[in-house]
Write a protein that holds these residues in place. Structure first.
Motif, PDB file in Angstrom:
ATOM      1  N   UNK A  99     -67.036 -79.800 -27.396  1.00  0.00           N
ATOM      2  CA  UNK A  99     -66.877 -79.037 -26.159  1.00  0.00           C
ATOM      3  C   UNK A  99     -65.479 -79.179 -25.586  1.00  0.00           C
ATOM      4  N   UNK A 100     -64.836 -80.304 -25.879  1.00  0.00           N
ATOM      5  CA  UNK A 100     -63.509 -80.559 -25.321  1.00  0.00           C
ATOM      6  C   UNK A 100     -62.720 -81.470 -26.242  1.00  0.00           C
ATOM      7  N   UNK A 101     -61.430 -81.178 -26.378  1.00  0.00           N
ATOM      8  CA  UNK A 101     -60.502 -82.038 -27.109  1.00  0.00           C
ATOM      9  C   UNK A 101     -59.442 -82.511 -26.122  1.00  0.00           C
ATOM     10  N   UNK A 102     -59.321 -83.822 -25.977  1.00  0.00           N
ATOM     11  CA  UNK A 102     -58.342 -84.408 -25.069  1.00  0.00           C
ATOM     12  C   UNK A 102     -57.207 -85.043 -25.862  1.00  0.00           C
ATOM     13  N   UNK A 103     -55.977 -84.753 -25.444  1.00  0.00           N
ATOM     14  CA  UNK A 103     -54.789 -85.348 -26.058  1.00  0.00           C
ATOM     15  C   UNK A 103     -53.907 -85.887 -24.945  1.00  0.00           C
ATOM     16  N   UNK A 104     -53.888 -87.191 -24.761  1.00  0.00           N
ATOM     17  CA  UNK A 104     -53.093 -87.815 -23.707  1.00  0.00           C
ATOM     18  C   UNK A 104     -51.796 -88.355 -24.304  1.00  0.00           C
ATOM     19  N   UNK A 105     -50.677 -87.711 -23.975  1.00  0.00           N
ATOM     20  CA  UNK A 105     -49.354 -88.112 -24.481  1.00  0.00           C
ATOM     21  C   UNK A 105     -49.352 -88.211 -25.997  1.00  0.00           C
TER      22      UNK A 105
END
Length: 265
Positions: A177-183
Motif C-alpha cells: 500500500x505504501x513504499x517509504x524511502x527516508x533519505x
C-alpha cells in the motif's frame, strides 16, 4: 547514507563523525560495491545511450555517476549503522510528524526501503498492527542482521527483512500500500530501474513517500549530494506512472514528498 555520516563539514555535530576520506575498510566495501554495480548495470540494447552520465570531476561524497544532472551519493556501509540510531535524530527529523503524514491503517502492507537498522520499520509495524506487514528492504545483509536483532529486542513480529539489489527491491508485484524511502532515494545507484520495480510492487493507487533533506535551504547542515530539491524530485519521478499528491514541509530539515500510483498502471 554515506560511508560516514551525512552531516556537512560545518555541522555542529562534525566532531562526532569522521568526514575524512574513508578508511581502508570502507574503501574495500566501496570497491566491492562498485564491482556489484558493474555486474548489475542494465544492458543497453543496440546503440541506445545510457541514461546515466559519468564524470571524473565530482563531489568526493558522490559516485561520479549522474542522473538527469544530479550526482548520485555514496551509500553508507553497515559499519556506520550507529548513525541511524543517534539520539539527536528525534529532534532533527521529528519521526512522529512523518508517521502522522503517512496515514497508515491497521492491516496495511508497507515497505521501508533502505531500512537500515529498522528505525522506521518498527514504528510502522506498530501502526499497521498484527494484520499488517512491513517489508524492511536493504541491499546489505549485515544491515538486515542488525535489523532482525533490534526487532527481536522489541518483540516486533510483523517486520520481514528483504535483501534487495541495486536495481530491484525484490518485493512481490501489487503487494504494498505504501513504499517509504527516508533519505534513501538520492543514493539509489540505478534510480530509474529501482523506481520501475517499486511501481510494479505498488497496489493500485498505492503511495510512494520520499523524505529528503532540503537542498533549497543552505542552512540544512547536510552534505550537498545527500540533499534534493523538490524540482529535481519532480523531474526524476515524472518518468514513472505516479501522480504528485502533496509536498509536506513540517519536518525541521526535510521535505516529505507523497505520490500515488496512477490508476490503470
Amino acid at each position: 547514507m554515506t560511508t560516514g555520516s551525512k552531516y556537512s563539514y560545518h555541522s555542529r555535530m562534525s566532531t562526532r563523525f569522521s568526514f575524512a576520506f574513508p578508511s581502508l575498510t570502507l574503501l574495500l566495501v566501496s570497491h566491492l560495491t562498485l564491482a556489484g554495480r558493474a555486474a548489475e548495470e542494465p544492458a543497453q540494447t543496440g546503440a541506445a545511450p545510457s541514461r546515466y552520465e559519468y564524470r571524473q570531476e565530482h563531489d568526493p561524497n558522490g559516485l561520479g555517476k549522474f542522473y538527469l544532472g544530479r550526482e548520485i551519493a555514496q551509500v553508507m556501509g553497515h559499519q556506520a549503522a550507529d548513525w541511524l540510531e543517534r539520539p539527536e535524530r528525534e529532534t532533527e527529523e521529528r519521526p512522529e510528524l512523518l508517521l502522522q503524514a503517512l496515514k497508515l491503517k491497521p492491516g496495511d502492507a508497507v515497505a521501508d526501503l533502505g531500512a537500515g537498522t529498522g528505525y522506521y520499520s518498527w514504528r510502522m509495524a506498530k501502526l499497521v498492527g498484527a494484520r499488517g506487514l512491513v517489508y524492511a528492504v536493504d541491499i546489505q545483509q549485515e544491515m538486515l542482521d542488525l535489523l532482525a536483532k533490534k526487532m527481536a529486542e522489541r518483540k516486533i513480529t510483523n517486520v520481514k527483512g528483504v535483501l534487495g539489489t541495486l536495481t530491484d527491491p525484490k518485493l512481490p508485484a501489487n503487494s504494498v500500500d505504501l513504499v517509504l524511502m527516508v533519505d534513501v532515494y538520492h543514493e539509489f545507484d540505478h534510480p530509474y530501474e529501482m523506481m520501475q520495480a517499486i511501481c510494479k510492487a505498488l497496489k493500485p493507487a498505492g503511495r510512494v513517500v520520499l523524505v529528503e533533506f532540503r537542498a533549497e535551504d543552505p542552512t540544512v547542515p547536510i552534505k550537498q549530494v545527500h540533499k534534493m530539491t523538490e524540482a529535481q524530485v519532480r523531474k526524476e519521478l515524472s518518468a514513472h506512472p505516479l501522480e504528485w499528491v502533496e509536498t509536506i514541509a513540517t519536518l525541521p530539515w526535510q521535505h516529505i514528498f507523497i505520490l500515488k500510483k496512477k490508476l490503470g498502471c
